[in-house]
Design a protein around this motif. Structure first.
Motif, PDB file in Angstrom:
ATOM      1  N   GLU A 368     -11.739   8.604   4.854  1.00 26.22           N
ATOM      2  CA  GLU A 368     -10.512   8.374   5.266  1.00 26.22           C
ATOM      3  C   GLU A 368      -9.551   8.116   3.952  1.00 26.22           C
ATOM      4  N   TYR A 369      -9.979   7.692   3.083  1.00 28.96           N
ATOM      5  CA  TYR A 369      -9.633   6.932   1.657  1.00 28.96           C
ATOM      6  C   TYR A 369      -9.146   8.267   0.942  1.00 28.96           C
ATOM      7  N   ALA A 370      -9.983   9.336   1.046  1.00 30.90           N
ATOM      8  CA  ALA A 370      -9.469  10.610   0.413  1.00 30.90           C
ATOM      9  C   ALA A 370      -8.481  11.299   0.990  1.00 30.90           C
ATOM     10  N   SER A 371      -8.125  11.106   2.381  1.00 36.48           N
ATOM     11  CA  SER A 371      -7.250  11.662   3.236  1.00 36.48           C
ATOM     12  C   SER A 371      -6.015  10.932   3.119  1.00 36.48           C
ATOM     13  N   ARG A 372      -5.945  10.040   2.459  1.00 35.31           N
ATOM     14  CA  ARG A 372      -4.495   9.359   2.472  1.00 35.31           C
ATOM     15  C   ARG A 372      -3.223  10.243   2.035  1.00 35.31           C
ATOM     16  N   PRO A 373      -2.115   9.970   2.431  1.00 41.56           N
ATOM     17  CA  PRO A 373      -1.009  10.623   1.889  1.00 41.56           C
ATOM     18  C   PRO A 373      -0.682  10.478   0.246  1.00 41.56           C
ATOM     19  N   ASP A 374      -1.392   9.313  -0.287  1.00 37.77           N
ATOM     20  CA  ASP A 374      -0.762   9.123  -1.737  1.00 37.77           C
ATOM     21  C   ASP A 374      -1.681  10.120  -2.536  1.00 37.77           C
ATOM     22  N   VAL A 375      -2.676  10.648  -1.924  1.00 37.37           N
ATOM     23  CA  VAL A 375      -3.553  11.677  -2.672  1.00 37.37           C
ATOM     24  C   VAL A 375      -3.389  13.207  -2.270  1.00 37.37           C
ATOM     25  N   ALA A 376      -2.241  13.256  -1.469  1.00 34.75           N
ATOM     26  CA  ALA A 376      -2.046  14.698  -0.768  1.00 34.75           C
ATOM     27  C   ALA A 376      -1.537  15.615  -1.795  1.00 34.75           C
ATOM     28  N   GLY A 377      -1.867  16.890  -1.889  1.00 30.93           N
ATOM     29  CA  GLY A 377      -1.347  17.881  -2.686  1.00 30.93           C
ATOM     30  C   GLY A 377      -2.086  18.439  -3.623  1.00 30.93           C
ATOM     31  N   GLN A 386     -12.471  12.527  -6.572  1.00 29.47           N
ATOM     32  CA  GLN A 386     -13.345  11.382  -6.828  1.00 29.47           C
ATOM     33  C   GLN A 386     -13.451  10.290  -5.686  1.00 29.47           C
ATOM     34  N   ARG A 387     -12.422  10.230  -4.824  1.00 33.99           N
ATOM     35  CA  ARG A 387     -12.685   9.496  -3.579  1.00 33.99           C
ATOM     36  C   ARG A 387     -13.733  10.032  -2.756  1.00 33.99           C
ATOM     37  N   ALA A 388     -13.717  11.207  -2.835  1.00 42.39           N
ATOM     38  CA  ALA A 388     -15.078  11.959  -1.787  1.00 42.39           C
ATOM     39  C   ALA A 388     -16.100  12.215  -2.599  1.00 42.39           C
ATOM     40  N   THR A 389     -16.379  11.435  -3.701  1.00 40.29           N
ATOM     41  CA  THR A 389     -17.793  12.018  -4.337  1.00 40.29           C
ATOM     42  C   THR A 389     -18.745  10.848  -4.197  1.00 40.29           C
ATOM     43  N   PHE A 390     -20.030  11.236  -3.745  1.00 43.29           N
ATOM     44  CA  PHE A 390     -21.024  10.202  -3.502  1.00 43.29           C
ATOM     45  C   PHE A 390     -22.198  10.354  -4.546  1.00 43.29           C
ATOM     46  N   LEU A 391     -22.495   9.503  -5.287  1.00 46.08           N
ATOM     47  CA  LEU A 391     -23.787   9.490  -6.161  1.00 46.08           C
ATOM     48  C   LEU A 391     -24.802   8.508  -5.614  1.00 46.08           C
TER      49      LEU A 391
END
Length: 704
Positions: A368-377, A386-391
């Motif tokens: 959900e964090y990686a899908s926010r409008p502030d990181v669209a485009g 980065q927000r959708a990276t799992f270590l």
């Protein structure tokens, strides 16, 4: 008249194969060489002799109506004939006439028969003229040779010897390869006993029967700390008519830990793979939700701090209480070891249902964090990735399975039109960091290579020979070994920073605080590797006061158990489960754990117990279990899921390999075994429906 000794109202009349038709009576004492245990289980000898009666004129006088003819007897047992009689004396007309005896020459012509031990013993004693001296006996080894069927119905010892004799070449080869025949047979008999115990318990669980006051007096109090694999197995197998079980655990349920990775991404639900402590055994005396915080070995008391409940509605600290015990079973497990790594305490774990629930929520929040409008485009591609990276830290089975499950989740939720986050199709990264040179080092080398190949083919970024040196807010610092290209030696380390959205720590374990408290009251020799408690072959830690020996038993991840090759048994569910069942049987059978080896009451090694179960004692003596057998781990293999419908399967029995697969065939086996190993029918049904639901409708991404 000669009066033979009788046992179970039966004595044995031996008719010698000579022309003089001399007779001799064999008493149970003679048959057993005056071995008390042998005499107590005389039924074994009755089974041996029941088919050997020959008397055409007096059919039905023996132990069976369908007596054998002399001709059939030649093929069955050519050397001697035995008559079983219910009387204290044998009338003269019951003695078989000489003409029906088998001639000595006929016996000699068949000397190669495997029953020839009978004739051998007769020949050794035939010079005796006094009937009172005519008793000759068969020792246990000869008895086994003379009647194999005896061993199949008498005891596992007989079974082992029979199969060892009959299939000695195959067993010799199997033994060289590590096939533990004796352990397999022992576990088979124990499984039958466990089934019987479950059936015997049903009337009590359903309220059809109640424990009598006499039984209540004989019950010993056993306090069990924990509700994991070892504690749960003990609860399932223990005879609660003889043991008063009090279970103490901060978690009120048992969880099928191999499927925690599946639960953390929604492939299965948490409740599908758990069982309440109170449901594990309806005869448990009491369950206390709390954890042990203190112990007094000398007075046999453990201090328990109760969990804080209804926090939002009530104030104050929860109370503590003291529990007295006859035996304390320490099965408290371990915790994740993140010591020495800055920020590692902020990483998520995967050891309990609570961990899986928190991880599932966090993974959903990352998407959900990686899908926010502030990181669209396109200009925010890097930030979105980065927000959708799992270590995932740790390349053991837990880490590998979690990486595979995260891959499945990413494929599921980013499907075009059907997925919840199709725009993240090219942004989801799964990184697996492992300090060793091979993933899943518990598996054989070919399977390790397959694990690495499979994960990388799917797109999982696997970084070997690398440690995480710091975990921060949105990043992790990793340190990778640098090798010399020619010598292959480590010449340094290369540090780098990885931008991550979520870190899951699946590397290393450490003892819980209670283990340290227990070690403080034990001798120095009790401290094992990595802070574990050293135990002997009966899972007892050493004691400063020998009178307390056996009052504490340590199981599972808290115990350091030597496998016989100067190596410690692994920290796996298999080991813990087998230890729990072993201790349950040992306590239920009433062994005196203060002596070494633990022995039954009223035996040369142990004092008498007025509350001892005589029938049980006789049965255990019959099986050759006068003293408790040592714990022996039976390794049945390993399974691990790799994602994408692929898995690893390494199936073995002890050190004897059966087969090893990777790919879709191993995936079918993985699911089949995990389904069968669920602790209850309810769980099997729920897990099956979860698999069907997630495959048809996808994984649920809702959060609560």
């Amino acid at each position: 008249m000669i009066k033979p000794l009788s046992f179970a109202s039966t004595s044995y009349l031996l008719l010698s194969p000579t022309s003089h038709a001399k007779t001799a009576f064999i008493s149970p004492a003679a048959l057993c060489n005056n071995n008390p245990r042998c005499e107590q289980v005389g039924i074994r000898r009755q089974i041996t002799f029941r088919n050997l009666y020959v008397d055409d004129k007096n059919r039905g006088h023996g132990s069976r109506n369908d007596s054998l003819s002399p001709e059939k007897l030649k093929n069955k047992l050519p050397e001697v004939k035995i008559v079983s009689t219910e009387t204290d004396s044998v009338p003269a007309n019951k003695i078989q006439p000489p003409e029906t005896q088998i001639k000595l020459g006929e016996v000699e012509s068949r000397s190669e028969n495997h029953h020839s031990v009978w004739y051998k013993r007769f020949a050794e004693n035939s010079f005796k003229s006094d009937l009172s001296d005519f008793d000759f006996v068969l020792n246990d080894k000869e008895l086994i040779e003379s009647d194999p069927a005896l061993n199949l119905v008498s005891s596992e010892i007989g079974v082992k010897e029979y199969f060892t004799k009959k299939y000695s070449p195959a067993i010799a080869n199997a033994s060289k390869s590590g096939l533990p025949i004796s352990v397999l047979l022992e576990r088979t008999f124990e499984t039958v006993e466990d089934v019987w115990e479950h059936l015997r318990r049903m009337p009590y669980e359903n309220g059809w029967a109640k424990i009598t006051p006499e039984e209540e007096l004989t019950r010993k109090t056993v306090v069990v700390l924990g509700s994991g694999w070892a504690a749960h197995a003990l609860m399932k197998v223990a005879n609660t008519n003889k043991l008063r079980l009090i279970v103490v655990s901060p978690s009120n349920h048992f969880v099928f830990t191999p499927m925690l990775a599946s639960a953390s991404v929604g492939t299965v639900e948490y409740r599908s793979m758990t069982e309440s402590v109170r449901s594990a055994n309806g005869m448990i005396e009491e369950y206390i939700e709390g954890k042990a915080v203190g112990l007094d070995l000398q007075s046999k008391k453990v201090t328990v701090k109760l969990n804080s409940l209804l926090k939002e509605f009530r104030e104050g600290d929860p109370p503590t209480l003291e529990l007295e015990y006859d035996h304390l079973v320490v099965a408290v497990g371990c915790k994740v070891d993140d010591k020495g790594v800055p920020g590692a305490s902020k990483a998520l774990r995967l050891k309990t249902c609570d961990d899986a629930r928190r991880l599932r929520t966090a993974v959903g929040e990352c998407f959900e964090y990686a899908s926010r409008p502030d990181v669209a485009g396109h200009e925010h591609e890097k930030e979105r990735t980065q927000r959708a990276t799992f270590l995932v830290v740790g390349g053991g089975p837990t880490g590998v399975e979690l990486a595979g499950e995260l891959y499945d989740l990413a494929q599921d939720v980013t499907r075009e039109h059907k997925g919840s986050y199709p725009r993240l199709r090219n942004n989801v990264r799964v990184i697996l960091v492992h300090s060793g040179s091979d993933l899943v080092p518990q598996f054989e080398p070919p399977l390790r290579a397959e694990a690495l190949k499979s994960l990388r083919k799917k797109g999982v970024e696997v970084i070997l020979n690398t440690r995480v040196s710091e975990v921060g807010d949105g990043f992790a610092t990793i340190s990778t070994k640098v090798f010399d290209e020619e010598s292959g030696e480590v010449i340094g380390r290369d540090e780098s920073t990885v931008a991550v959205g979520l870190t899951v720590w699946c590397a290393g374990t450490a003892p819980v605080p209670f283990v340290s408290q227990l070690l403080d009251q034990l001798p120095d020799t009790a401290k094992g590797a990595d802070g574990k408690i050293k135990v002997d072959k009966w899972l007892r830690p050493p004691m400063k006061d020998q009178s307390l020996m056996g009052s504490v038993l340590v199981l599972g991840d808290a115990a350091a158990v030597d496998d016989g090759n100067n190596r410690l048994l692994p920290q796996t569910a298999q080991v813990a489960g087998q230890q729990g069942a072993y201790v349950a049987r040992m306590l239920s059978r009433g062994y005196d754990l203060e002596v070494t080896p633990p022995a039954l009451p009223c035996t040369p090694l142990a004092d008498c117990d007025v509350f001892a179960d005589e029938q049980l004692i006789q049965w255990l003596k019959f099986r050759g279990l006068d003293v408790a057998s040592q714990f022996r781990f039976l390794n049945l293999g390993l399974l691990a899921y790799l994602g994408g419908g692929e898995a690893l399967s390494q199936v073995q029995v002890g050190d004897f390999p059966l087969f090893a697969y990777s790919g879709s065939v191993a995936f079918v086996l993985w699911r089949s075994v995990y389904l069968v190993k669920q602790v209850a029918t309810k769980n099997r049904i729920l897990v099956t429906f979860d698999w069907i639901k997630s495959s048809i409708f996808g994984r649920d991404t809702t959060r609560f």
